[in-house]
Design an enzyme around this catalytic site. Structure first.
Site, PDB file in Angstrom:
ATOM      1  N   CYS A 115      22.455 -34.957 -11.921  1.00  0.00           N
ATOM      2  CA  CYS A 115      22.226 -33.768 -12.797  1.00  0.00           C
ATOM      3  C   CYS A 115      20.570 -32.684 -12.300  1.00  0.00           C
ATOM      4  CB  CYS A 115      22.618 -33.425 -14.383  1.00  0.00           C
ATOM      5  SG  CYS A 115      23.840 -33.949 -14.852  1.00  0.00           S
ATOM      6  N   HIS A 247      18.883 -26.481 -16.933  1.00  0.00           N
ATOM      7  CA  HIS A 247      20.210 -27.352 -16.709  1.00  0.00           C
ATOM      8  C   HIS A 247      21.314 -27.670 -18.257  1.00  0.00           C
ATOM      9  CE1 HIS A 247      23.378 -30.733 -16.142  1.00  0.00           C
ATOM     10  NE2 HIS A 247      22.684 -31.389 -16.698  1.00  0.00           N
ATOM     11  N   ASN A 277      29.457 -28.452 -18.079  1.00  0.00           N
ATOM     12  CA  ASN A 277      28.157 -28.963 -17.011  1.00  0.00           C
ATOM     13  C   ASN A 277      28.596 -29.531 -16.055  1.00  0.00           C
ATOM     14  OD1 ASN A 277      26.097 -31.414 -16.212  1.00  0.00           O
ATOM     15  ND2 ASN A 277      25.976 -32.315 -17.967  1.00  0.00           N
TER      16      ASN A 277
HETATM   17  O1  UT7 Z   1      23.390 -33.639 -17.665  1.00  0.00           O
HETATM   18  C1  UT7 Z   1      22.899 -35.268 -17.655  1.00  0.00           C
HETATM   19  C2  UT7 Z   1      22.459 -35.502 -19.151  1.00  0.00           C
HETATM   20  N1  UT7 Z   1      23.731 -36.430 -20.005  1.00  0.00           N
HETATM   21  C3  UT7 Z   1      23.291 -34.829 -21.364  1.00  0.00           C
HETATM   22  O2  UT7 Z   1      23.112 -34.764 -21.109  1.00  0.00           O
HETATM   23  C4  UT7 Z   1      24.837 -35.608 -22.006  1.00  0.00           C
HETATM   24  C5  UT7 Z   1      23.600 -36.534 -23.605  1.00  0.00           C
HETATM   25  N2  UT7 Z   1      24.733 -36.319 -24.171  1.00  0.00           N
HETATM   26  C6  UT7 Z   1      25.121 -35.464 -25.320  1.00  0.00           C
HETATM   27  O3  UT7 Z   1      25.334 -34.536 -25.079  1.00  0.00           O
HETATM   28  C7  UT7 Z   1      26.031 -35.840 -26.297  1.00  0.00           C
HETATM   29  O4  UT7 Z   1      26.284 -37.459 -27.189  1.00  0.00           O
HETATM   30  C8  UT7 Z   1      27.735 -36.351 -26.371  1.00  0.00           C
HETATM   31  C9  UT7 Z   1      27.904 -34.313 -26.575  1.00  0.00           C
HETATM   32  C10 UT7 Z   1      28.112 -36.883 -25.514  1.00  0.00           C
HETATM   33  C11 UT7 Z   1      28.657 -36.873 -27.621  1.00  0.00           C
HETATM   34  O5  UT7 Z   1      27.425 -35.948 -28.873  1.00  0.00           O
HETATM   35  P1  UT7 Z   1      27.202 -36.702 -30.068  1.00  0.00           P
HETATM   36  O6  UT7 Z   1      26.654 -35.364 -31.154  1.00  0.00           O
HETATM   37  O7  UT7 Z   1      25.527 -37.452 -29.236  1.00  0.00           O
HETATM   38  O8  UT7 Z   1      28.429 -37.974 -30.539  1.00  0.00           O
HETATM   39  P2  UT7 Z   1      28.127 -39.197 -30.881  1.00  0.00           P
HETATM   40  O9  UT7 Z   1      28.582 -39.889 -29.449  1.00  0.00           O
HETATM   41  O10 UT7 Z   1      27.518 -40.486 -30.899  1.00  0.00           O
HETATM   42  O11 UT7 Z   1      29.565 -39.856 -31.723  1.00  0.00           O
HETATM   43  C12 UT7 Z   1      29.514 -38.794 -32.667  1.00  0.00           C
HETATM   44  C13 UT7 Z   1      31.117 -39.125 -33.599  1.00  0.00           C
HETATM   45  C14 UT7 Z   1      31.497 -40.667 -33.631  1.00  0.00           C
HETATM   46  O12 UT7 Z   1      32.474 -40.606 -34.576  1.00  0.00           O
HETATM   47  P3  UT7 Z   1      31.890 -41.624 -35.734  1.00  0.00           P
HETATM   48  O13 UT7 Z   1      31.737 -42.844 -35.382  1.00  0.00           O
HETATM   49  O14 UT7 Z   1      30.500 -41.029 -36.132  1.00  0.00           O
HETATM   50  O15 UT7 Z   1      32.514 -41.220 -36.822  1.00  0.00           O
HETATM   51  C15 UT7 Z   1      32.565 -40.323 -32.182  1.00  0.00           C
HETATM   52  O16 UT7 Z   1      33.867 -41.259 -31.832  1.00  0.00           O
HETATM   53  O17 UT7 Z   1      31.828 -38.337 -32.762  1.00  0.00           O
HETATM   54  C16 UT7 Z   1      33.088 -39.121 -32.576  1.00  0.00           C
HETATM   55  N3  UT7 Z   1      33.647 -38.240 -30.866  1.00  0.00           N
HETATM   56  C17 UT7 Z   1      33.931 -36.783 -30.998  1.00  0.00           C
HETATM   57  N4  UT7 Z   1      34.575 -36.600 -31.950  1.00  0.00           N
HETATM   58  C18 UT7 Z   1      35.288 -35.684 -31.711  1.00  0.00           C
HETATM   59  C19 UT7 Z   1      33.082 -38.444 -29.449  1.00  0.00           C
HETATM   60  N5  UT7 Z   1      33.697 -37.822 -28.951  1.00  0.00           N
HETATM   61  C20 UT7 Z   1      34.366 -37.211 -30.157  1.00  0.00           C
HETATM   62  C21 UT7 Z   1      35.786 -35.843 -28.815  1.00  0.00           C
HETATM   63  N6  UT7 Z   1      35.791 -35.160 -30.009  1.00  0.00           N
HETATM   64  N7  UT7 Z   1      34.807 -35.432 -27.595  1.00  0.00           N
END
Ligand code: UT7
Length: 322
Positions: A115, A247, A277
């Site tokens: 990225c 980005h 992204n």
């Molecule tokens: O570009 C290069 C670098 N990459 C990035 O910068 C990406 C960085 N990371 C992110 O953008 C975020 O971490 C994500 C968008 C990928 C995920 O968001 P988050 O707020 O970090 O969510 P999480 O992974 O901590 O998950 C929170 C909750 C979980 O449920 P519980 O355990 O709290 O019950 C996940 O299972 O959200 C759940 N979850 C979803 N729910 C609905 C994870 N993905 C999804 C989904 N839809 N697609």
């Protein structure tokens, strides 16, 4: 006299096919609301089956060439940032040179910084120009991330999209690219990676694996640091920056960087909602959008920044001259 580099034209391209969050929510356990709230993404563009990264790069490059008012034959170096090359080799840059019909045999190569790829490629091109080794460089960020996305993995498939952005960078007496700052830290490879590789085994999984929330936290902290470093090294105040062109990974990461800069969101170019992204393509896609809609004007000072797999990160400080 010192030689500097200036961006003289921008172009971008998004494939025709749009996949909305609603469509994605019919395939995996997610909702439009969740995706919009957590990422700011509303839709992504997907390359057609027969459309490759070099095709996307070609379309964006043609637009940048036209905007710069140059002839493709004037280009004396091509640098393509991509993580999703058409082939193991030749490089996407070589394929692009052929598609552009450039017969002057200029050097062409790819840069792989995921990225952060566009910032790395821009820094490379800037240094070629400063060293007097090139005078007119085509710099492209192009990706078909959909090809390395596991569309059943809701933890990260919601993030990715395909697209390309390009700039023409030309030698000049006055500095357009004022400074670039690049970093990498290979210790974090397991947080964001693809297992398959030529030498590790092409039979392994070719899908992006990411520990999203860890990457998120490190991204915010690291981007904070690169903002501080860029301002201090160039003796600038936060208020000197006219536009943040970040980005486009996640609106919450972008908002955190804007907050760090004390900038209101109307000084930040945001396109992540429209194309998700697109890795190395995201900064030039955002840049081209804001140049073409007239937001970015001559005299503006732009701060571009990116963070990605590697980890890699970096910034480019650009004075807009055209
Ligand atoms: O570009 C290069 C670098 N990459 C990035 O910068 C990406 C960085 N990371 C992110 O953008 C975020 O971490 C994500 C968008 C990928 C995920 O968001 P988050 O707020 O970090 O969510 P999480 O992974 O901590 O998950 C929170 C909750 C979980 O449920 P519980 O355990 O709290 O019950 C996940 O299972 O959200 C759940 N979850 C979803 N729910 C609905 C994870 N993905 C999804 C989904 N839809 N697609």
């Amino acid at each position: 006299m010192k030689i500097h580099a200036q961006i003289t034209g921008t172009g971008s391209y998004l494939p025709q096919r749009i996949m909305t969050n609603h469509e994605l929510a019919q395939q995996i356990d997610t909702t439009d609301n969740w995706i919009v709230e957590r990422t700011g993404i509303r839709q992504r563009h997907l390359a057609a089956k027969n459309e490759t990264t070099s095709d996307l790069a070609h379309a964006a490059a043609l637009r940048a060439i036209e905007a710069a008012g140059i002839d493709a034959a004037d280009i004396d170096l091509i640098v393509v940032a991509t993580t999703t090359p058409d082939l193991v080799f030749p490089s996407t840059a070589c394929l692009l040179q052929q598609k552009l019909g450039i017969e002057n045999r200029c050097p062409a190569f790819d840069v792989q910084a995921v990225c952060s790829g566009f910032v790395y490629a821009l820094a490379t091109a800037d240094n070629f120009i400063r060293a007097g080794q090139a005078r007119c460089v085509l710099v492209v960020g192009a990706e078909t991330m959909s090809r390395i996305t596991d569309w059943s993995d809701r933890s990260n498939c919601i993030l990715w999209g395909d697209g390309a952005g390009a700039v023409i960078l030309q030698a000049s007496d006055t500095a357009g690219v004022i400074a670039t700052h690049l970093h990498a830290d290979g210790r974090y490879r397991d947080l964001l990676h693809v297992e398959a590789g030529v030498s590790s085994g092409l039979e392994k999984s070719s899908a992006v694996r990411m520990q999203g929330s860890s990457v998120f936290k490190i991204a915010v902290k690291t981007l904070d640091e690169i903002v501080d470093e860029t301002l201090a090294a160039n003796h600038l105040q936060k208020s000197d920056i006219t536009w943040l062109v970040p980005h486009q990974a996640n609106i919450r990461i972008i908002e955190a960087t804007a907050k760090k800069l004390g900038m209101s969101m109307d000084r930040v170019v945001v396109t992540v909602d429209r194309h998700a992204n697109t890795s190395a393509a995201s900064i030039p896609l955002a840049l081209d959008t804001a140049v073409r809609d007239g937001r970015i004007r001559a005299g503006d000072l732009l701060l571009m920044e990116a963070f990605g797999g590697g980890f890699t990160w970096g910034s480019a400080l650009v004075k807009w001259m055209v």
